[in-house]
Design an enzyme around this catalytic site. Structure first.
Site, PDB file in Angstrom:
ATOM      1  N   TYR A   1      -6.697  -4.663 -18.563  1.00  0.00           N
ATOM      2  CA  TYR A   1      -6.079  -4.407 -17.174  1.00  0.00           C
ATOM      3  C   TYR A   1      -4.698  -3.772 -18.085  1.00  0.00           C
ATOM      4  O   TYR A   1      -4.176  -2.346 -17.034  1.00  0.00           O
ATOM      5  CB  TYR A   1      -5.464  -4.933 -16.026  1.00  0.00           C
ATOM      6  CG  TYR A   1      -4.422  -5.402 -15.356  1.00  0.00           C
ATOM      7  CD1 TYR A   1      -4.583  -4.346 -14.410  1.00  0.00           C
ATOM      8  CD2 TYR A   1      -3.160  -5.733 -15.266  1.00  0.00           C
ATOM      9  CE1 TYR A   1      -4.182  -4.840 -12.833  1.00  0.00           C
ATOM     10  CE2 TYR A   1      -2.666  -5.369 -14.533  1.00  0.00           C
ATOM     11  CZ  TYR A   1      -2.492  -4.898 -12.833  1.00  0.00           C
ATOM     12  OH  TYR A   1      -1.980  -5.089 -12.145  1.00  0.00           O
TER      13      TYR A   1
ATOM     14  N   ILE B   1       3.698  -9.200  -7.380  1.00  0.00           N
ATOM     15  CA  ILE B   1       4.247  -9.713  -5.832  1.00  0.00           C
ATOM     16  C   ILE B   1       4.021 -10.603  -5.026  1.00  0.00           C
ATOM     17  O   ILE B   1       3.268 -11.513  -5.626  1.00  0.00           O
ATOM     18  CB  ILE B   1       3.463  -8.430  -5.073  1.00  0.00           C
ATOM     19  CG1 ILE B   1       3.025  -7.177  -5.892  1.00  0.00           C
ATOM     20  CG2 ILE B   1       3.599  -8.312  -3.783  1.00  0.00           C
ATOM     21  CD1 ILE B   1       4.354  -5.817  -5.206  1.00  0.00           C
TER      22      ILE B   1
ATOM     23  N   LYS C   1      -3.829   0.492 -16.734  1.00  0.00           N
ATOM     24  CA  LYS C   1      -2.428   0.898 -16.380  1.00  0.00           C
ATOM     25  C   LYS C   1      -1.930   2.359 -16.785  1.00  0.00           C
ATOM     26  O   LYS C   1      -1.471   3.133 -16.297  1.00  0.00           O
ATOM     27  CB  LYS C   1      -1.976  -0.096 -15.659  1.00  0.00           C
ATOM     28  CG  LYS C   1      -2.362  -0.951 -14.735  1.00  0.00           C
ATOM     29  CD  LYS C   1      -2.820  -0.142 -13.258  1.00  0.00           C
ATOM     30  CE  LYS C   1      -3.038  -1.038 -12.460  1.00  0.00           C
ATOM     31  NZ  LYS C   1      -3.238  -0.145 -10.655  1.00  0.00           N
TER      32      LYS C   1
ATOM     33  N   ARG D   1     -15.051  -4.159   0.575  1.00  0.00           N
ATOM     34  CA  ARG D   1     -15.802  -4.945   1.598  1.00  0.00           C
ATOM     35  C   ARG D   1     -14.965  -5.270   3.268  1.00  0.00           C
ATOM     36  O   ARG D   1     -14.167  -4.562   3.608  1.00  0.00           O
ATOM     37  CB  ARG D   1     -15.292  -6.877   1.277  1.00  0.00           C
ATOM     38  CG  ARG D   1     -15.037  -7.187  -0.455  1.00  0.00           C
ATOM     39  CD  ARG D   1     -14.400  -8.342  -0.570  1.00  0.00           C
ATOM     40  NE  ARG D   1     -12.706  -8.345  -0.808  1.00  0.00           N
ATOM     41  CZ  ARG D   1     -11.391  -9.124  -0.726  1.00  0.00           C
ATOM     42  NH1 ARG D   1     -12.067 -10.053   0.645  1.00  0.00           N
ATOM     43  NH2 ARG D   1     -10.134  -8.631  -0.639  1.00  0.00           N
TER      44      ARG D   1
ATOM     45  N   GLY E   1      -8.930  -0.553  -1.216  1.00  0.00           N
ATOM     46  CA  GLY E   1      -8.627  -1.520  -1.669  1.00  0.00           C
ATOM     47  C   GLY E   1      -7.388  -2.155  -0.888  1.00  0.00           C
ATOM     48  O   GLY E   1      -6.741  -2.877  -1.390  1.00  0.00           O
TER      49      GLY E   1
ATOM     50  N   ASP F   1     -12.215  -0.070   2.210  1.00  0.00           N
ATOM     51  CA  ASP F   1     -12.178  -1.141   0.762  1.00  0.00           C
ATOM     52  C   ASP F   1     -13.601  -1.850   0.950  1.00  0.00           C
ATOM     53  O   ASP F   1     -14.610  -0.886   1.632  1.00  0.00           O
ATOM     54  CB  ASP F   1     -11.971  -2.623   1.518  1.00  0.00           C
ATOM     55  CG  ASP F   1     -11.730  -3.371  -0.299  1.00  0.00           C
ATOM     56  OD1 ASP F   1     -10.301  -3.370  -0.043  1.00  0.00           O
ATOM     57  OD2 ASP F   1     -12.133  -4.220  -0.431  1.00  0.00           O
TER      58      ASP F   1
ATOM     59  N   GLY G   1      -6.672  -6.470  -0.282  1.00  0.00           N
ATOM     60  CA  GLY G   1      -6.179  -6.856  -1.060  1.00  0.00           C
ATOM     61  C   GLY G   1      -4.862  -7.232  -0.827  1.00  0.00           C
ATOM     62  O   GLY G   1      -4.540  -6.867   0.609  1.00  0.00           O
ATOM     63  N   GLN G   2      -4.151  -8.116  -1.619  1.00  0.00           N
ATOM     64  CA  GLN G   2      -2.994  -8.770  -1.295  1.00  0.00           C
ATOM     65  C   GLN G   2      -2.257  -7.529  -0.821  1.00  0.00           C
ATOM     66  O   GLN G   2      -1.135  -8.504  -0.276  1.00  0.00           O
ATOM     67  CB  GLN G   2      -2.023  -9.274  -2.360  1.00  0.00           C
ATOM     68  CG  GLN G   2      -0.992 -10.276  -2.409  1.00  0.00           C
ATOM     69  CD  GLN G   2      -0.589 -10.389  -3.659  1.00  0.00           C
ATOM     70  OE1 GLN G   2      -0.772  -9.813  -4.606  1.00  0.00           O
ATOM     71  NE2 GLN G   2       0.370 -11.096  -3.313  1.00  0.00           N
TER      72      GLN G   2
HETATM   73  P1  NAD Z   1      -6.528  -7.162  -4.599  1.00  0.00           P
HETATM   74  O1  NAD Z   1      -7.131  -7.357  -6.258  1.00  0.00           O
HETATM   75  O2  NAD Z   1      -5.723  -8.188  -3.868  1.00  0.00           O
HETATM   76  O3  NAD Z   1      -7.199  -5.960  -4.005  1.00  0.00           O
HETATM   77  C1  NAD Z   1      -7.930  -4.992  -4.460  1.00  0.00           C
HETATM   78  C2  NAD Z   1      -8.561  -4.654  -3.353  1.00  0.00           C
HETATM   79  O4  NAD Z   1      -9.269  -3.372  -4.207  1.00  0.00           O
HETATM   80  C3  NAD Z   1      -9.628  -6.011  -2.975  1.00  0.00           C
HETATM   81  O5  NAD Z   1     -10.212  -5.805  -1.566  1.00  0.00           O
HETATM   82  C4  NAD Z   1     -11.004  -5.323  -3.134  1.00  0.00           C
HETATM   83  O6  NAD Z   1     -12.253  -5.547  -2.512  1.00  0.00           O
HETATM   84  C5  NAD Z   1     -10.644  -3.836  -4.084  1.00  0.00           C
HETATM   85  N1  NAD Z   1     -11.997  -2.942  -4.832  1.00  0.00           N
HETATM   86  C6  NAD Z   1     -12.104  -3.554  -5.859  1.00  0.00           C
HETATM   87  N2  NAD Z   1     -12.774  -2.414  -6.198  1.00  0.00           N
HETATM   88  C7  NAD Z   1     -13.387  -1.603  -5.462  1.00  0.00           C
HETATM   89  C8  NAD Z   1     -13.829  -0.568  -5.440  1.00  0.00           C
HETATM   90  N3  NAD Z   1     -14.775  -0.093  -6.108  1.00  0.00           N
HETATM   91  N4  NAD Z   1     -13.710   0.530  -4.384  1.00  0.00           N
HETATM   92  C9  NAD Z   1     -13.357  -0.231  -2.963  1.00  0.00           C
HETATM   93  N5  NAD Z   1     -11.829  -1.168  -2.440  1.00  0.00           N
HETATM   94  C10 NAD Z   1     -12.344  -1.642  -4.566  1.00  0.00           C
HETATM   95  O7  NAD Z   1      -5.014  -6.547  -5.359  1.00  0.00           O
HETATM   96  P2  NAD Z   1      -3.505  -6.218  -4.700  1.00  0.00           P
HETATM   97  O8  NAD Z   1      -2.425  -7.643  -5.878  1.00  0.00           O
HETATM   98  O9  NAD Z   1      -3.660  -5.756  -3.566  1.00  0.00           O
HETATM   99  O10 NAD Z   1      -2.479  -4.809  -5.981  1.00  0.00           O
HETATM  100  C11 NAD Z   1      -3.107  -3.472  -5.506  1.00  0.00           C
HETATM  101  C12 NAD Z   1      -2.756  -2.672  -6.272  1.00  0.00           C
HETATM  102  O11 NAD Z   1      -1.909  -3.142  -7.044  1.00  0.00           O
HETATM  103  C13 NAD Z   1      -3.446  -2.979  -7.741  1.00  0.00           C
HETATM  104  O12 NAD Z   1      -4.118  -1.668  -8.220  1.00  0.00           O
HETATM  105  C14 NAD Z   1      -2.073  -3.856  -8.549  1.00  0.00           C
HETATM  106  O13 NAD Z   1      -3.305  -3.622  -9.850  1.00  0.00           O
HETATM  107  C15 NAD Z   1      -1.520  -3.131  -8.157  1.00  0.00           C
HETATM  108  N6  NAD Z   1      -0.202  -4.028  -9.081  1.00  0.00           N
HETATM  109  C16 NAD Z   1      -0.575  -5.381  -7.908  1.00  0.00           C
HETATM  110  C17 NAD Z   1       0.082  -6.128  -8.483  1.00  0.00           C
HETATM  111  C18 NAD Z   1       0.226  -8.014  -7.655  1.00  0.00           C
HETATM  112  O14 NAD Z   1       1.278  -8.301  -7.937  1.00  0.00           O
HETATM  113  N7  NAD Z   1      -0.255  -7.721  -6.850  1.00  0.00           N
HETATM  114  C19 NAD Z   1       1.080  -6.487  -9.634  1.00  0.00           C
HETATM  115  C20 NAD Z   1       1.422  -4.751 -10.313  1.00  0.00           C
HETATM  116  C21 NAD Z   1       0.661  -3.908  -9.485  1.00  0.00           C
HETATM  117  N1  SER Z   2       0.646  -9.406 -10.289  1.00  0.00           N
HETATM  118  C1  SER Z   2       0.213  -8.465 -11.743  1.00  0.00           C
HETATM  119  C2  SER Z   2      -0.786  -9.678 -12.936  1.00  0.00           C
HETATM  120  O1  SER Z   2      -0.724 -10.499 -12.772  1.00  0.00           O
HETATM  121  C3  SER Z   2       0.882  -7.758 -12.714  1.00  0.00           C
HETATM  122  O2  SER Z   2       0.123  -6.398 -12.659  1.00  0.00           O
HETATM  123  O3  SER Z   2      -2.054  -9.067 -13.021  1.00  0.00           O
END
Ligand code: NAD
Ligand code: SER
Length: 317
Positions: free
Chosen positions: A140, A170, A144, A38, A10, A36, A13-14
């Site tokens: 979601y 984040i 988790k 993509r 993944g 990833d 992603g962000q």
């Molecule tokens: P995001 O949605 O920006 O990125 C997720 C990435 O996973 C994407 O690039 C997507 O293409 C990839 N993906 C989706 N399905 C897939 C699969 N089957 N195989 C391979 N890749 C796949 O998410 P993020 O914000 O970067 O979050 C990363 C992790 O951190 C997640 O598990 C999320 O739950 C956790 N998280 C994020 C936040 C936040 O604020 N961003 C907060 C709490 C937890």
């Molecule tokens: N930033 C995430 C969301 O809003 C929290 O895990 O889904």
């Protein structure tokens, strides 16, 4: 240089796009394999396209690179997840089962599992303690919570070194968020720097736990590098950065961009935000592995605005 080979799943992603660069600086470019679903916009090192719901493909990657650590970031986030609950459950859980099994069968030394403030629900009034009751309101959050419990199970049953943080929302300038309820707190800075008004999908006073990306990177690597005897929690550590509401972040932005305008147009994400705590107590992370955030709201705002101004100027020129 440490002799690790790290797989980030993944990675586009962000969080992943920032974490991969952070890990490459720390361990060396050739030691980090990004993967990833993509293709990335641009490749800065090893990249493998992977659908992590495919157990065989994931295990083959782990074998091919003799992976020693996995950061499993792939997931569908809170707001997007509510559009297709069963698909979200399938993706979030199946990818994690595949990671756990590939790691177990190939003796991967460490696994990082990102949990979330979404594990908490209506039973937490304002501040979530480490051991507050978990009654998540979204699919979601349910995934988790289940993921945390599976981490703990694999630790207890197989002795696997799985570490996890309950990330707050984040905020960073490097990448865009992918479908969460805290996404507004990134989008707002982009609009402000572009000189546009911002339509906020949450009410003005909705306080949520957030964290600046630099603090999040620091916490992640600090946790993963901590001596094993310092890790006392195998579900997910509470992690706090800064809690604020849309009206507070708008006021912070106005210190740097005085004519910034915000309008409030709450939608379905308000209900998700209302189910989450406003504050997080991260005393266990502080005690166990020395966690301390470095960013206040204004310090983050100053850095976000400066970085985004540079970014948009370089796109123009
Ligand atoms: P995001 O949605 O920006 O990125 C997720 C990435 O996973 C994407 O690039 C997507 O293409 C990839 N993906 C989706 N399905 C897939 C699969 N089957 N195989 C391979 N890749 C796949 O998410 P993020 O914000 O970067 O979050 C990363 C992790 O951190 C997640 O598990 C999320 O739950 C956790 N998280 C994020 C936040 C936040 O604020 N961003 C907060 C709490 C937890
Ligand atoms: N930033 C995430 C969301 O809003 C929290 O895990 O889904």
């Amino acid at each position: 240089m440490k002799s690790e080979c790290i797989l980030v799943i993944g990675a586009n992603g962000q969080i992943g796009s920032v974490l991969v660069e952070y890990l490459r600086e720390l361990y060396g470019v050739g030691q980090v394999v990004a993967s990833d679903l993509r293709q990335p916009d641009h490749e800065t090192g090893l990249f493998e396209q992977l659908d992590a719901t495919d157990a065989n493909a994931l295990a083959a990657l782990v074998k091919k690179y003799r992976i020693t650590q996995i950061y499993h970031l792939a997931a569908i986030l809170s707001a997007k997840g509510e559009q297709e609950p069963l698909k979200t459950w399938h993706i979030n859980m199946q990818t994690y089962f595949n990671v756990l099994e590939a790691a177990r069968e190939n003796n991967v030394a460490k696994v990082f599992y990102p949990s979330s403030i979404a594990v908490f629900g209506d039973h937490v009034d304002t501040k979530a303690e480490q051991w507050s009751y978990l009654d998540p309101a979204t699919v979601y959050g349910i995934s988790k919570t289940a993921g945390e419990n599976w981490s703990n199970y694999y630790y207890k049953r197989y002795g696997m070194d799985i570490r996890s943080l309950r990330y707050p929302g984040i905020i960073g300038y490097q990448s865009m968020p992918g479908g969460g309820t805290t996404d507004y707190a990134v989008d707002i800075y982009h609009k402000a720097v572009k000189g546009e008004a911002f339509d906020c999908f949450l009410k003005a006073a909705t306080t949520l736990p957030m964290i600046y990306i630099s603090d999040a990177m620091d916490a992640t690597v600090r946790l993963m590098e901590a001596p094993i005897d310092k890790i006392t929690i195998r579900t997910g550590y509470n992690l706090a950065g800064i809690s604020f509401s849309p009206e507070e972040v708008a006021a912070s932005i106005r210190k740097f961009i005085p004519d910034f305008q915000i309008n409030y147009k709450p939608d379905f994400r308000q209900q998700i935000a209302d189910s989450w705590p406003q504050q997080i107590d991260d005393a266990e992370a502080r005690k166990d592995w020395g966690w301390r955030p470095a960013y206040s709201l204004d310090k983050m705002t100053e850095e976000m605005i400066a970085a985004l101004k540079t970014k948009y100027q370089s796109v123009k020129s």
